[in-house]
Write a protein that holds these residues in place. Structure first.
Motif, PDB file in Angstrom:
ATOM      1  N   GLY A  82      -6.865   7.848   4.397  1.00 51.99           N
ATOM      2  CA  GLY A  82      -5.995   6.678   4.344  1.00 51.99           C
ATOM      3  C   GLY A  82      -6.563   5.575   3.466  1.00 51.99           C
ATOM      4  N   CYS A  83      -7.871   5.368   3.556  1.00 48.93           N
ATOM      5  CA  CYS A  83      -8.511   4.365   2.692  1.00 48.93           C
ATOM      6  C   CYS A  83      -8.422   4.776   1.226  1.00 48.93           C
ATOM      7  CB  CYS A  83      -9.971   4.162   3.099  1.00 48.93           C
ATOM      8  SG  CYS A  83     -10.175   3.256   4.634  1.00 48.93           S
ATOM      9  N   GLN A  84      -8.644   6.059   0.952  1.00 51.14           N
ATOM     10  CA  GLN A  84      -8.548   6.531  -0.428  1.00 51.14           C
ATOM     11  C   GLN A  84      -7.119   6.385  -0.942  1.00 51.14           C
ATOM     12  OE1 GLN A  84      -9.795  10.532  -1.212  1.00 51.14           O
ATOM     13  NE2 GLN A  84      -9.305  10.381  -3.376  1.00 51.14           N
ATOM     14  N   LEU A  85      -6.148   6.752  -0.130  1.00 54.19           N
ATOM     15  CA  LEU A  85      -4.744   6.634  -0.530  1.00 54.19           C
ATOM     16  C   LEU A  85      -4.364   5.176  -0.757  1.00 54.19           C
ATOM     17  CD1 LEU A  85      -1.953   7.909  -1.015  1.00 54.19           C
ATOM     18  CD2 LEU A  85      -1.550   7.673   1.439  1.00 54.19           C
ATOM     19  N   SER A  86      -4.810   4.302   0.128  1.00 51.44           N
ATOM     20  CA  SER A  86      -4.514   2.874  -0.029  1.00 51.44           C
ATOM     21  C   SER A  86      -5.106   2.328  -1.321  1.00 51.44           C
ATOM     22  CB  SER A  86      -5.060   2.083   1.161  1.00 51.44           C
ATOM     23  OG  SER A  86      -4.482   2.519   2.351  1.00 51.44           O
ATOM     24  N   GLY A  87      -6.314   2.745  -1.621  1.00 54.14           N
ATOM     25  CA  GLY A  87      -6.941   2.310  -2.866  1.00 54.14           C
ATOM     26  C   GLY A  87      -6.211   2.833  -4.084  1.00 54.14           C
ATOM     27  N   GLU A  88      -5.760   4.078  -4.013  1.00 54.57           N
ATOM     28  CA  GLU A  88      -5.028   4.671  -5.137  1.00 54.57           C
ATOM     29  C   GLU A  88      -3.694   3.949  -5.352  1.00 54.57           C
ATOM     30  OE1 GLU A  88      -5.134   6.841  -8.296  1.00 54.57           O
ATOM     31  OE2 GLU A  88      -6.611   7.371  -6.774  1.00 54.57           O
ATOM     32  N   VAL A  89      -3.003   3.667  -4.256  1.00 59.55           N
ATOM     33  CA  VAL A  89      -1.724   2.954  -4.351  1.00 59.55           C
ATOM     34  C   VAL A  89      -1.944   1.554  -4.915  1.00 59.55           C
ATOM     35  CG1 VAL A  89       0.127   1.920  -2.966  1.00 59.55           C
ATOM     36  CG2 VAL A  89      -0.564   4.276  -2.558  1.00 59.55           C
ATOM     37  N   ALA A  90      -2.964   0.865  -4.428  1.00 54.36           N
ATOM     38  CA  ALA A  90      -3.246  -0.490  -4.920  1.00 54.36           C
ATOM     39  C   ALA A  90      -3.604  -0.479  -6.396  1.00 54.36           C
ATOM     40  CB  ALA A  90      -4.375  -1.117  -4.105  1.00 54.36           C
ATOM     41  N   SER A  91      -4.416   0.487  -6.799  1.00 53.14           N
ATOM     42  CA  SER A  91      -4.834   0.570  -8.198  1.00 53.14           C
ATOM     43  C   SER A  91      -3.648   0.804  -9.123  1.00 53.14           C
ATOM     44  CB  SER A  91      -5.863   1.693  -8.358  1.00 53.14           C
ATOM     45  OG  SER A  91      -6.190   1.871  -9.710  1.00 53.14           O
TER      46      SER A  91
END
Length: 116
Positions: A10-19
């Protein structure tokens, strides 16, 4: 093991979406790691819950390099053709990174008043 894995992904996905959504020049997984660090600082029991799952993932990380090795073997003609240039680029960038690390360390040590 499901919840810690969900937290990590979830943290990785959130970072990818934010980026991607914000057009940031920082890779999504890096933003995800910062988010995970913030979550761990806010919720003290989180590191102990995530650590066993993270250890399993890190223990099997070498499996992710198998496709890269297969790709290199399947493209040996290209490696032979561009090998000297690749080697020079790797050595040069490694030396530059080491020099930058030394300069940064010395500068920080001087600013904090520590003797090197």
């Amino acid at each position: 093991m499901i919840w810690p894995l969900a937290i990590l992904l979830g943290c990785q996905l959130s970072g990818e979406v934010a980026s991607r959504a914000l057009g940031l020049p920082v890779p999504g997984p890096v933003i995800g790691m910062v988010l995970l660090l913030v979550l761990m600082a806010l919720f003290r029991p989180l590191p102990e819950k995530v650590a066993p799952t993270a250890q399993v993932i890190l223990g099997n990380l070498s499996l992710l390099f198998v496709p890269a090795g297969v790709g290199i073997v399947s493209q040996l003609d290209k490696v032979a053709q561009y090998g000297p240039g690749l080697l020079a680029a790797l050595l040069g960038s490694t030396l530059l990174a080491l020099a930058a690390g030394v300069v940064t360390f010395r500068l920080v040590a001087r600013l904090t008043g520590e003797r090197t």
